[in-house]
Design an enzyme around this catalytic site. Structure first.
Site, short mmCIF file in Angstrom:
data_model
loop_
_atom_site.label_atom_id
_atom_site.label_comp_id
_atom_site.label_asym_id
_atom_site.label_seq_id
_atom_site.Cartn_x
_atom_site.Cartn_y
_atom_site.Cartn_z
N THR A 247 0.82 -1.22 0.00
CA THR A 247 0.00 0.00 0.00
C THR A 247 0.86 1.27 0.00
O THR A 247 2.07 1.21 0.17
CB THR A 247 -0.93 0.01 1.24
OG1 THR A 247 -0.15 -0.31 2.39
CG2 THR A 247 -2.03 -0.99 1.08
N ASP A 248 0.19 2.41 -0.17
CA ASP A 248 0.90 3.70 -0.22
C ASP A 248 0.89 4.41 1.13
O ASP A 248 1.01 5.63 1.20
CB ASP A 248 0.24 4.63 -1.25
CG ASP A 248 0.05 3.95 -2.57
OD1 ASP A 248 1.03 3.46 -3.12
OD2 ASP A 248 -1.10 3.89 -3.05
N SER B 204 1.15 8.72 4.95
CA SER B 204 0.50 8.64 3.65
C SER B 204 1.54 9.07 2.63
O SER B 204 2.01 10.20 2.66
CB SER B 204 -0.70 9.58 3.60
OG SER B 204 -1.17 9.66 2.28
N ARG B 205 1.93 8.14 1.74
CA ARG B 205 3.10 8.42 0.91
C ARG B 205 2.80 9.22 -0.35
O ARG B 205 3.70 9.76 -0.95
CB ARG B 205 3.79 7.10 0.53
CG ARG B 205 4.41 6.45 1.73
CD ARG B 205 5.26 5.25 1.38
NE ARG B 205 5.44 4.45 2.59
CZ ARG B 205 4.81 3.32 2.83
NH1 ARG B 205 3.99 2.83 1.93
NH2 ARG B 205 5.01 2.68 3.95
N VAL B 206 1.56 9.27 -0.77
CA VAL B 206 1.29 10.05 -1.98
C VAL B 206 0.24 11.13 -1.78
O VAL B 206 0.15 12.06 -2.55
CB VAL B 206 0.86 9.15 -3.17
CG1 VAL B 206 2.00 8.30 -3.64
CG2 VAL B 206 -0.33 8.32 -2.81
#
Ligand code: ATP
Ligand code: MG
Length: 581
Positions: free
Chosen positions: A416-417, A442-444
């Protein structure tokens, strides 16, 4: 001559022995069909009066009267009936009908038990193909061995017995899809389970599908607002993102997903909630909650409850995803929740062990990573050339005693991101939603946050991190200096601010105004218990007397210095009044 044909033998069943001339014709037919001389044998059988039945390996040619009638019926069923007078059509169909020698591949059940059937005699069945058993029971090929096939059954196996026949369908598992599914509760095969009648499908999609390639995708840049303050401000989610919700049992995981669905009202986003291995009563409760908040109109619930066979639990998320893909391909935005993938992995483990696959780490089969990666890869934001639709996935995973390094959690974290990590200690201390700020990420989504929210949230994460550190080393100190005390108070205020009731999503302007006010230390001196009331009053003031500010935040989504100053001025005045009262 292939190896396979070497083993073939042909048997004719009929009441009377065929003449040698007839036998020669059979020989020619077999040679033409299978390209080899196949030994022919005759068995007396009274079951096929006025005809015969030819069995070659697993192929069956039914040339008996019954078989010909069946063929005729199939032809007549295809006669169009929307024309006024169908008698000429029927006449024509009958006069031009000639019985054909059509092979049906039929196998035999060798063993059956625990929802798994091994089938012999279906050499050509493919992986994932649907097989039809006696009494209409359906199953899916999940294991192909040299002389037998392992097949999982989609319903109770009582009617399937050793020796009963099995037919190939040539189709892989699929689900009906369409707008008609909105507002409904269906099982993993797309059949309604809510008692509201049949669903009119607009199409049929395979349950397993390839994820969109990179060329067909575009970056995530549009927010998917969850309405949950701590998530939207610190761990924003974008349309097309995959964000994991992870935590121990009873820490509010489902609550976050349900709130996110409720918040999509009027935001042009279709929601799909996939319940895997849950109690039917919990699913009913979720349906009622969504209905009460007007969210069922744009939602679909796919359920494979704990009492359903493992194969149904196994395909449920893929079926839900296929329903979402139908909307995504039309350029629509979809939010899909998989609740939860730990139970999904357990169902798959049960199925694999029953199929005799060797167990690996934690007794899961070796391909359990692929199980989830091929599901979550199907979440995407499509490029504008192919409509620009999206699927945002919120998978849920349950941990044991907060252990995120177990097999399934680490797998899904890496696919997951980002993850929202929920903590039992926080939950029981009353901090709900119990988001652990340090371990969540939350990476994006940051690219997808509105400018206003990004600017307003500014130092929130850092301030909270500092507060947590300070809280740890001051917990035993009896005597604190003023500066430390005021910093602790500030942190406590922020934590209070992030608490949020269920089913009460917050709008963008509510979040932005609260953040601007709180991060400017406006709440200094306000008792932590009074924080909720203080914030509520402030937001009400803005909504009633300064509606233009709210509107500017919601529609333009920018927070320039003038606007920020205006919010701070109004907040300061409000605080003075509040203190005086
Ligand atoms: P399970 O592991 O059983 O699936 P879960 O992690 O999904 O549990 P929930 O069922 O969402 O947890 O929530 C557990 C309980 O906590 C529920 O009774 C729910 O009403 C309550 N709860 C969740 N979030 C909040 C909140 N923000 N405020 C108050 N109560 C909450
Ligand atoms: Mg739950």
């Amino acid at each position: 001559m292939s190896n396979e044909n070497m083993a073939l033998t042909a048997v004719i069943y009929s009441a009377a022995e065929p003449s040698s001339e007839q036998k020669a014709r059979f020989g020619q037919f077999l040679k033409k069909k299978y390209g080899a001389d196949i030994p022919l044998q005759w068995d007396k059988s009274d079951a096929f009066p006025g005809g015969f039945r030819l069995e070659v390996g697993s192929d069956i040619y039914d040339w008996s009267v019954g078989g010909r009638f069946r063929q005729l019926r199939d032809t007549l069923v295809k006669v169009p009936t929307n024309n006024g007078n169908i008698i000429p059509l029927l006449k024509e169909s009958i006069s031009t009908w000639t019985p054909e020698a059509m092979a049906e591949q039929v196998g035999e059940v060798l063993t059956v038990g625990d929802g798994i059937a091994t089938v012999g005699g279906l050499q050509h069945a493919t992986f994932g193909e649907i097989l039809l058993f006696a009494d209409g029971v359906r199953g899916m090929v999940q294991d192909i061995r040299r002389d037998e096939i392992g097949c999982v059954l989609f319903s109770a196996d009582e009617s399937v017995t050793q020796g009963s026949s099995v037919k190939r369908t040539g189709k892989t598992a699929g689900t009906p899809v369409g707008e008609g599914f909105l507002g409904r509760v269906v099982d993993s095969l797309g059949s309604p389970v809510d008692g509201l009648g049949e669903i009119k499908a607009s199409g049929y999609m395979p349950v397993e599908a390839q994820a969109p390639p990179i060329i067909d995708r575009q970056p995530v840049d549009t927010p998917l607002e969850t309405g949950i303050f701590s998530i939207d401000s610190m761990f924003p989610i974008g349309r097309g993102q995959r964000e994991l919700i992870i935590g121990d049992r009873q820490t509010g995981k489902t609550a976050i997903a349900v709130d996110a669905i409720i918040n999509q009202k009027g935001k042009n986003c279709i929601c799909i909630y996939v319940a895997i291995g849950q109690k039917t009563s919990s699913v009913v409760q979720i349906q009622q909650t969504l209905k009460k908040h007007g969210a069922m109109d744009y939602s679909i619930i796919v359920t494979a409850s704990a009492s359903d066979p493992a194969p149904l639990q196994y395909i449920a998320p893929y079926a839900g995803c296929a329903m979402g893909e139908y909307f995504m391909r039309q350029g629509k935005d979809v939010l899909i929740v998989y609740d939860d993938l730990s139970k999904h992995a357990v169902a798959y483990r049960a199925l694999s062990l029953l199929l005799d696959r060797s167990p690996g780490r934690e007794a899961y089969p070796g391909d359990v990573f692929y199980l989830h990666s091929r599901l979550l890869e199907r979440a995407a934001r499509l490029s504008d050339e192919i409509g620009g639709g999206s699927i945002t996935a919120l998978p849920i995973v349950e941990t044991q005693a907060g252990d995120v390094s177990a097999y399934i959690p680490t797998n899904i974290i890496s696919i997951t991101d980002g993850q929202i990590f929920l903590e039992s200690d926080l939950f029981f201390s009353g901090q709900r939603p119990a988001v652990n700020v340090g371990l969540s990420v939350s990476r994006v989504g940051g690219d997808a946050q509105t400018k206003a929210m990004k600017k307003a949230a500014g130092t929130l994460r850092i301030d909270l991190a500092q507060y947590r550190e300070m809280e740890v080393f001051t917990q035993f100190a009896s005597d604190l200096d003023d500066q430390t005390r005021s910093q602790l108070e500030y942190g406590q205020g922020l934590m209070r601010m992030l608490r949020q009731k269920q089913y009460r999503p917050k709008s963008q302007h509510e979040q932005v105004i609260t953040l601007v006010m709180a991060l400017a230390h406006t709440m200094q001196g306000i008792d932590a218990d009074e924080v909720p009331a203080f914030i509520e009053g402030l937001v009400e003031l803005f909504e009633t007397e300064h509606a233009d500010v709210c509107e500017r935040i919601d529609t333009i989504g920018k927070l320039d210095d003038d606007l920020k100053k205006e919010i701070l001025d109004i907040s300061a005045k409000y605080r003075e009044k509040y203190k005086a009262a």
